[in-house]
Design a protein around this motif. Structure first.
Motif: not given
Length: 620
Positions: A374, A377, A383, A413-414, A416-418, A420, A422, A425-426
């Motif tokens: 990340m 961020d 975040p 896998e899950q 960072p996107d969540w 941030l 995005r 994201a799950q």
């Protein structure tokens, strides 16, 4: 992986260890057999009894470039051609090499661990009486050949020269496999009959002594070496992946060609430890934790940059740690060192100040990896708040106690996107899987449980203040006030008033209290110790009530010595604290009867998110 099981004579092993054809991989521990164990090994050989197998790994494997080192006590030429690496049998072959070649002096130790030098002999008269006398016939003598007593003042045996050895009829075992010099030594005895019998009964059988080997071929992987080593190693020492990679990285030819020296993983780790020493929460961080974090990032990169349906999986498993290359390590170790330092500060912000009260030390691995992925961020408000929630769900849901490698991968896998925010994201599995029920508070009684440490830290982070000095229990005050976790209703009072162990020892009846406050509490009833606090601290009752409320403790119940009322109210307050940290509801599953759940008792005390812990020491 293929293997053979050849049978080699001991004389061949001695030739190969002294000329360097057999050497040790650098991950092998140092030689450490004691004197009596070596003597018994020599008895075994002279009796012709089996001493077990040795394990060899053939060299020439492009995937395994272990850094070799000669067997201790040998003078192997620097350009020796290595044929095999000794995986199992180091202690035995080192003992035999030192005792049966060269000067026959072995660097060993006594039963107490004191370092000493010994050489070994066979009493010829006893040996010729038969195999049953061999135990007594084999003798251990000081390395200089002088056996002393009376604190070294009196010499009781002198075999410091060949002439004196023969005078005592003590055959030096350094000559056992040196047939020419053994014959010359024996010829000087002047007893042809004894010479011929000793040659026939002792030397000749020893010279045909065989030791079986398990010989792994050069297609064997590092993972297989580690697995086989652990299952058959007779020294009983588990093989650490760090030690295995230390030998692998040291044998990296590309690095040597570029830098003119080998890469020393152990030295690099020592530098990292020095840097981490400034961060108390990292004091229990292990070298394998760093390697596991490197593996997560290296395998993730390979997964993202590969194409097709057979993309390599992101992994933190041991076998994938063993596949790390030196270039993988060098790429990620720098960012990870910074990330682990960042993780320590992250923990301190949540009132986890040192490793003793870190709920899950292994959760540092995904936390640092997430920071690397990340980047800056991770410190943005949104975040970071999501990272805090993920962190608490892992602790309060008690999810990092087993099967952690799979969870590490899912986090990477899950999360960072969540975190941030995005699109698409799950919600991470760690958050979905986390559950906490009200009754768990009753079974949390010692800081061995991660959730216990987590709740203690949440209380501190919620703004808990010292009852005697009205200081917030932050990082500075935490150490200076000698904060520990203590009973609110003291053990002595509970025992006198029939409070059962389950409720007395529950974290519901514990909080962070300074040493001076704890001494003031003693074993008195709450109504009495609150008055003592007011008197000693010279503060009004209302101020004391506010300080007590900062720990989510209802002062009214304390002043009435109402344990049941106190317990029900604080139980509910802690449930709300956990709910705020996890971002999900805590099912209430206890029958509290008529006990109050009125949260207005904590009016003015805002529930926040937080963390920190201390040793359980009951107030007396």
């Amino acid at each position: 992986m293929g293997f053979q099981t050849p049978l080699y004579e001991l004389s061949d092993y001695l030739k190969w260890t002294t000329n360097g054809k057999i050497q040790l991989p650098d991950f092998q521990r140092s030689y450490k057999w004691e004197d009596e164990r070596i003597r018994q090994l020599l008895v075994t050989i002279l009796r012709g009894h089996p001493l077990g197998v040795v394990m060899l790994l053939k060299t020439g494997n492009d995937q395994i470039r272990f850094k070799p080192r000669p067997v201790e006590g040998t003078n192997v030429p620097a350009d020796a051609q290595i044929d095999s690496l000794l995986l199992d049998g180091q202690q035995r072959l080192t003992s035999l090499t030192q005792a049966l070649t060269g000067e026959g002096v072995v660097n060993t130790m006594d039963a107490r661990g004191k370092r000493l030098q010994r050489r070994y002999y066979v009493d010829m008269d006893l040996a010729l009486q038969g195999e049953e006398w061999m135990e007594e016939a084999v003798r251990s003598v000081p390395g200089d050949g002088l056996e002393r007593k009376n604190f070294g003042k009196d010499i009781v045996l002198d075999v410091s020269t060949p002439e004196k050895e023969r005078a005592h009829k003590l055959f030096p075992l350094r000559l056992l496999y040196d047939q020419m010099n053994a014959s010359l030594w024996l010829a000087e005895l002047g007893d042809i009959h004894m010479l011929s019998r000793f040659m026939a009964d002792v030397i000749a059988p020893a010279n045909t002594y065989n030791i079986p080997a398990i010989e792994l071929d050069n297609q064997t992987s590092k993972a297989a070496v580690a697995t086989v080593f652990e299952k058959v190693n007779t020294g009983g020492l588990a093989l650490n992946v760090f030690e295995l990679l230390t030998a692998t990285f040291a044998g990296d030819k590309e690095y040597f060609d570029k830098h003119g020296t080998d890469f020393r993983l152990n030295e690099d780790w020592e530098h990292a430890q020095k840097a981490f020493s400034a961060y108390p929460a990292l004091s229990h961080l292990e070298s394998t934790d760093l390697l596991q974090a490197v593996t997560l990032l290296a395998t993730r990169k390979r997964n993202l940059t590969s194409s097709g349906s057979r993309r390599p999986a992101t992994s933190a498993k041991r076998e994938d740690v063993l596949k790390l290359t030196l270039s993988d390590y060098l790429e990620w170790v720098g960012p990870l060192r910074e990330a682990f330092a960042w993780a320590s500060n992250f923990l301190a912000d949540l009132h986890i100040f040192d490793s003793r009260f870190l709920p899950y030390p292994k959760q540092l691995v995904p936390l640092a990896v997430l920071k690397v992925v990340m980047g800056r961020d991770a410190d943005l408000v949104g975040p970071r708040a999501r990272l805090v929630r993920w962190f608490w769900c892992g602790i309060l849901g008690e999810l990092y106690g087993s099967a952690i490698e799979t969870r590490f991968v899912r986090d990477l896998e899950q999360v960072p996107d969540w975190a941030l925010g995005r699109a698409g994201a799950q919600t991470p599995n760690t958050i979905n899987d986390a559950t906490f029920v009200e009754s768990r508070l009753l079974s949390l009684r010692t800081r061995n449980a991660a959730a216990y440490k987590g709740i203690y830290a949440l209380i501190l982070n919620n703004g808990a203040r010292d009852w005697m000095q009205d200081l917030q229990l932050d990082k500075a005050q935490y150490a200076s006030l000698a904060v520990d976790i203590h009973h609110i209703f003291p053990q002595k009072w509970c025992n006198m008033n029939g409070i059962d162990d389950e409720h007395r020892e529950s974290i519901v009846n514990k909080t962070a209290i300074s040493a001076v406050t704890n001494r003031t509490i003693g074993g008195a009833a709450p109504s009495q110790y609150l008055q003592a606090i007011e008197h000693k601290a010279q503060i009004p009752s209302k101020q004391v009530d506010g300080l007590v409320a900062s720990h989510l403790v209802p002062s009214e119940a304390l002043r009435a010595d109402d344990f049941d009322g106190f317990f029900a109210a604080r139980l509910e307050a802690l449930c709300v604290l956990v709910e705020n940290a996890m971002g999900k509801s805590v099912p209430r599953d206890l029958d509290r009867g008529e006990a109050t759940e009125d949260s207005s008792q904590f009016e003015g005390v805002e529930l926040q998110n937080g963390t920190d812990n201390r040793i359980d020491q009951p107030a007396r």
